[in-house]
Design a protein around this motif. Structure first.
Motif, PDB file in Angstrom:
ATOM      1  N   ARG A 213      -6.453  -3.731 -13.106  1.00 26.22           N
ATOM      2  CA  ARG A 213      -6.671  -3.220 -11.757  1.00 26.22           C
ATOM      3  C   ARG A 213      -6.018  -4.207 -10.791  1.00 26.22           C
ATOM      4  NH1 ARG A 213     -13.096  -3.121 -12.216  1.00 26.22           N
ATOM      5  NH2 ARG A 213     -12.488  -5.110 -13.160  1.00 26.22           N
ATOM      6  N   VAL A 214      -5.063  -3.730 -10.017  1.00 27.44           N
ATOM      7  CA  VAL A 214      -4.307  -4.598  -9.113  1.00 27.44           C
ATOM      8  C   VAL A 214      -4.495  -4.127  -7.679  1.00 27.44           C
ATOM      9  CG1 VAL A 214      -2.069  -5.609  -8.576  1.00 27.44           C
ATOM     10  CG2 VAL A 214      -2.585  -4.906 -10.939  1.00 27.44           C
ATOM     11  N   THR A 215      -4.825  -5.058  -6.804  1.00 25.20           N
ATOM     12  CA  THR A 215      -5.001  -4.744  -5.389  1.00 25.20           C
ATOM     13  C   THR A 215      -3.970  -5.500  -4.567  1.00 25.20           C
ATOM     14  OG1 THR A 215      -7.378  -4.383  -5.668  1.00 25.20           O
ATOM     15  CG2 THR A 215      -6.598  -4.848  -3.431  1.00 25.20           C
ATOM     16  N   VAL A 216      -3.179  -4.760  -3.814  1.00 26.91           N
ATOM     17  CA  VAL A 216      -2.186  -5.357  -2.920  1.00 26.91           C
ATOM     18  C   VAL A 216      -2.770  -5.361  -1.519  1.00 26.91           C
ATOM     19  CG1 VAL A 216       0.147  -5.181  -1.986  1.00 26.91           C
ATOM     20  CG2 VAL A 216      -0.299  -4.538  -4.378  1.00 26.91           C
ATOM     21  N   VAL A 217      -2.843  -6.556  -0.909  1.00 28.00           N
ATOM     22  CA  VAL A 217      -3.405  -6.703   0.434  1.00 28.00           C
ATOM     23  C   VAL A 217      -2.264  -6.958   1.415  1.00 28.00           C
ATOM     24  CG1 VAL A 217      -5.018  -7.967   1.899  1.00 28.00           C
ATOM     25  CG2 VAL A 217      -5.510  -7.653  -0.548  1.00 28.00           C
ATOM     26  N   GLY A 218      -2.165  -6.118   2.441  1.00 28.94           N
ATOM     27  CA  GLY A 218      -1.115  -6.290   3.433  1.00 28.94           C
ATOM     28  C   GLY A 218      -0.455  -4.966   3.764  1.00 28.94           C
ATOM     29  N   ALA A 219       0.084  -4.865   4.992  1.00 27.67           N
ATOM     30  CA  ALA A 219       0.596  -3.581   5.469  1.00 27.67           C
ATOM     31  C   ALA A 219       2.082  -3.616   5.788  1.00 27.67           C
ATOM     32  CB  ALA A 219      -0.178  -3.156   6.720  1.00 27.67           C
ATOM     33  N   GLY A 220       2.815  -4.579   5.199  1.00 28.19           N
ATOM     34  CA  GLY A 220       4.226  -4.697   5.501  1.00 28.19           C
ATOM     35  C   GLY A 220       5.122  -4.317   4.336  1.00 28.19           C
ATOM     36  N   HIS A 221       6.396  -4.659   4.457  1.00 31.13           N
ATOM     37  CA  HIS A 221       7.380  -4.253   3.457  1.00 31.13           C
ATOM     38  C   HIS A 221       7.271  -5.051   2.163  1.00 31.13           C
ATOM     39  CE1 HIS A 221       8.988  -2.788   7.317  1.00 31.13           C
ATOM     40  NE2 HIS A 221       9.219  -1.716   6.604  1.00 31.13           N
ATOM     41  N   SER A 222       6.766  -6.272   2.226  1.00 31.74           N
ATOM     42  CA  SER A 222       6.509  -7.015   0.987  1.00 31.74           C
ATOM     43  C   SER A 222       5.470  -6.278   0.150  1.00 31.74           C
ATOM     44  CB  SER A 222       6.020  -8.434   1.306  1.00 31.74           C
ATOM     45  OG  SER A 222       7.024  -9.193   1.936  1.00 31.74           O
ATOM     46  N   ALA A 223       4.432  -5.786   0.816  1.00 31.34           N
ATOM     47  CA  ALA A 223       3.416  -5.005   0.111  1.00 31.34           C
ATOM     48  C   ALA A 223       4.023  -3.743  -0.478  1.00 31.34           C
ATOM     49  CB  ALA A 223       2.273  -4.656   1.070  1.00 31.34           C
ATOM     50  N   ALA A 224       4.867  -3.062   0.291  1.00 26.93           N
ATOM     51  CA  ALA A 224       5.457  -1.805  -0.170  1.00 26.93           C
ATOM     52  C   ALA A 224       6.316  -2.014  -1.412  1.00 26.93           C
ATOM     53  CB  ALA A 224       6.288  -1.185   0.951  1.00 26.93           C
ATOM     54  N   ASN A 225       7.126  -3.068  -1.421  1.00 26.76           N
ATOM     55  CA  ASN A 225       7.947  -3.357  -2.594  1.00 26.76           C
ATOM     56  C   ASN A 225       7.092  -3.570  -3.833  1.00 26.76           C
ATOM     57  OD1 ASN A 225      10.982  -3.610  -2.376  1.00 26.76           O
ATOM     58  ND2 ASN A 225      10.387  -4.717  -0.529  1.00 26.76           N
ATOM     59  N   THR A 226       6.018  -4.331  -3.676  1.00 23.32           N
ATOM     60  CA  THR A 226       5.147  -4.613  -4.816  1.00 23.32           C
ATOM     61  C   THR A 226       4.434  -3.359  -5.290  1.00 23.32           C
ATOM     62  OG1 THR A 226       4.843  -6.898  -4.079  1.00 23.32           O
ATOM     63  CG2 THR A 226       3.207  -6.013  -5.617  1.00 23.32           C
ATOM     64  N   LEU A 227       3.979  -2.544  -4.362  1.00 23.63           N
ATOM     65  CA  LEU A 227       3.300  -1.294  -4.725  1.00 23.63           C
ATOM     66  C   LEU A 227       4.201  -0.397  -5.568  1.00 23.63           C
ATOM     67  CD1 LEU A 227       1.599  -0.617  -1.293  1.00 23.63           C
ATOM     68  CD2 LEU A 227       0.365  -0.964  -3.451  1.00 23.63           C
ATOM     69  N   LEU A 228       5.446  -0.266  -5.184  1.00 25.50           N
ATOM     70  CA  LEU A 228       6.357   0.592  -5.938  1.00 25.50           C
ATOM     71  C   LEU A 228       6.636   0.033  -7.329  1.00 25.50           C
ATOM     72  CD1 LEU A 228       8.845   1.597  -3.104  1.00 25.50           C
ATOM     73  CD2 LEU A 228       7.104   3.026  -4.190  1.00 25.50           C
TER      74      LEU A 228
END
Length: 436
Positions: A213-228
């Motif tokens: 289970r992975v949680t990405v904290v943050g609302a910017g493009h670094s977060a978006a890259n990791t989410l994808l």
């Protein structure tokens, strides 16, 4: 605080004349500053904390930049490289961080005029004036800077310089997970479950995320890259669950607007939106983290959500909350920083993330970057403080202006122009005007 007179002097006084300019950081912007100083025939030394050049870029080297090659190469660096047979890669293609280093930054660092002045494994611990703390004024501008540097062997020494260009970046000083900006309560307990922004989830760091289970904290493009990356990993590794935790009701910075001046960035936002719509990413919004704890092998984040304390249980947390400048090493330097974004006071209104994207930032140079400490400049990503709107092309124009000022070339230092995606050319002159 009033800035000192910024009129360049035609020559450097006495003891300063024989000293080099100190550049802190051997990333793209620091080495661009070196290239401009080579062209100006001004001596310098580059201090890089990492064991290799562009160490921070190499940490996120798997990530593709938004800007294409034509906006990623400094003009002075290009002029130095070209006689060695170097050719600009595909101008319209956006490289990864690793490609940027391998195909551009590393060849630049290998050029003899730069390589001979480059010190890796050299961490600048503090900057001051020789024999003067920040309270002493008389004779300050004519006194050498002193940099306290720890080398790769762990030895610490004080080294002098005529001027300092701080291009050390912000990647190694992330914002904390807590919404109040303070170190998260309980961080010590969950630290081994937290990773820095932009982990290589499909490569080097895959084992840490697969089936968890992975949680990405943050609302910017670094977060978006990791989410994808995590969505792709989840398709290959059963049990991988992806949660996106944000403190507002939406991630406005991850925009899929067709008006975005960087198409690659808009495409990134669109892909995240689609993954959320397909249920591949679970969004937890309005979650303001207040503390962390451990429950067995899991990390527990406690947050304020709509006035109620709630918990979120996860295995791994990715801290993609953005970055802030490390100002501790500058404690004895007289700085004039904006109270909000911690950028130079004259620059801050131009980069306010509430008003500007990276493509709408006006060109700026030594005047906007100056501090009450003559000869000291913060450039590159660090000059933007906590604002996330920085482009490499902006940093290159910053150092061109600053090095022109150091050379006493008032006209070149004051005439600033910047080519940005979609917005064309902006320029400023001594009157401070701008056209786009």
């Amino acid at each position: 605080m009033t800035l000192l007179d910024l009129t360049p002097r035609p020559s450097v006084d006495g003891a300063l004349a024989s000293l080099p300019v100190a550049i802190i950081g051997a990333g793209p912007v620091g080495l661009a500053a070196a290239a401009h100083l080579v062209e100006r025939d001004i001596d310098f030394v580059v201090y890089e904390a990492g064991d290799t050049i562009a160490a921070s870029v190499q940490e996120w080297g798997h990530t593709r930049l938004f800007s294409p090659w034509r906006h990623l190469v400094d003009p002075a660096a290009h002029r130095l490289l070209e006689p060695q047979g170097w050719v600009l890669p595909s101008p319209d293609r956006a490289p990864t961080g690793a490609e940027l280093v391998e195909q551009y930054v590393a060849p630049l660092a290998r050029l003899e005029p730069i390589a001979s002045r480059l010190r890796t494994g050299a961490t600048v611990l503090a900057v001051s004036r020789q024999g003067m703390d920040r309270t002493r004024t008389r004779g300050r501008a004519a006194t050498p800077f002193v940099l306290r540097v720890r080398d790769a062997a762990g030895d610490v020494s004080d080294l002098t310089a005529r001027a300092v260009i701080d291009a050390s970046g912000t990647y190694t000083s992330p914002n904390p997970l807590s919404s109040d900006g303070l170190e998260l309560l309980g961080m010590g307990a969950i630290a081994d479950r937290v990773t820095a922004a932009l982990p290589d989830v499909l490569g080097r760091d895959r084992a840490r995320f697969a089936g968890r289970r992975v949680t990405v904290v943050g609302a910017g493009h670094s977060a978006a890259n990791t989410l994808l990356g995590l969505v792709e990993l989840a398709g290959d590794e059963p049990g991988t669950a992806v949660t996106w935790l944000i403190r507002n009701d939406s991630a406005a910075r991850v925009s899929s607007s067709p008006d975005d001046e960087l198409p690659g960035r808009a495409h990134l936002g669109g892909r995240v939106d689609a993954a959320v719509a397909r249920g591949e990413i679970t969004v937890v919004d309005r979650f303001e983290i207040v503390r962390g704890s451990i429950d067995g092998d899991a990390a527990v984040l406690v947050g304020n959500r709509g006035g109620e304390l709630v918990t979120h249980v996860t295995d791994v947390v990715v801290n993609a909350t953005g970055f802030r400048p490390d100002l501790d090493m500058l404690r004895e330097i007289r700085l004039d920083l904006d109270d909000v974004v911690e950028a130079p006071a004259r620059l801050a209104p131009l980069i306010d993330p509430n008003e500007h994207s990276c493509g709408t930032v006006a060109p700026h140079g030594f005047r906007e970057l100056a501090h009450p400490e003559p000869g000291f400049f913060i450039v590159g990503m660090k000059s933007y403080g906590r604002a996330p709107t920085f482009l490499l092309a902006t940093g290159y124009e910053q150092v061109r202006s600053v090095t022109s000022w150091l050379a006493g070339d008032t006209a070149a230092a004051s005439t600033v122009q910047l080519v940005l995606p979609a917005t064309g050319v902006c320029s400023t002159d001594q009157a401070g005007g701008c056209c786009s």
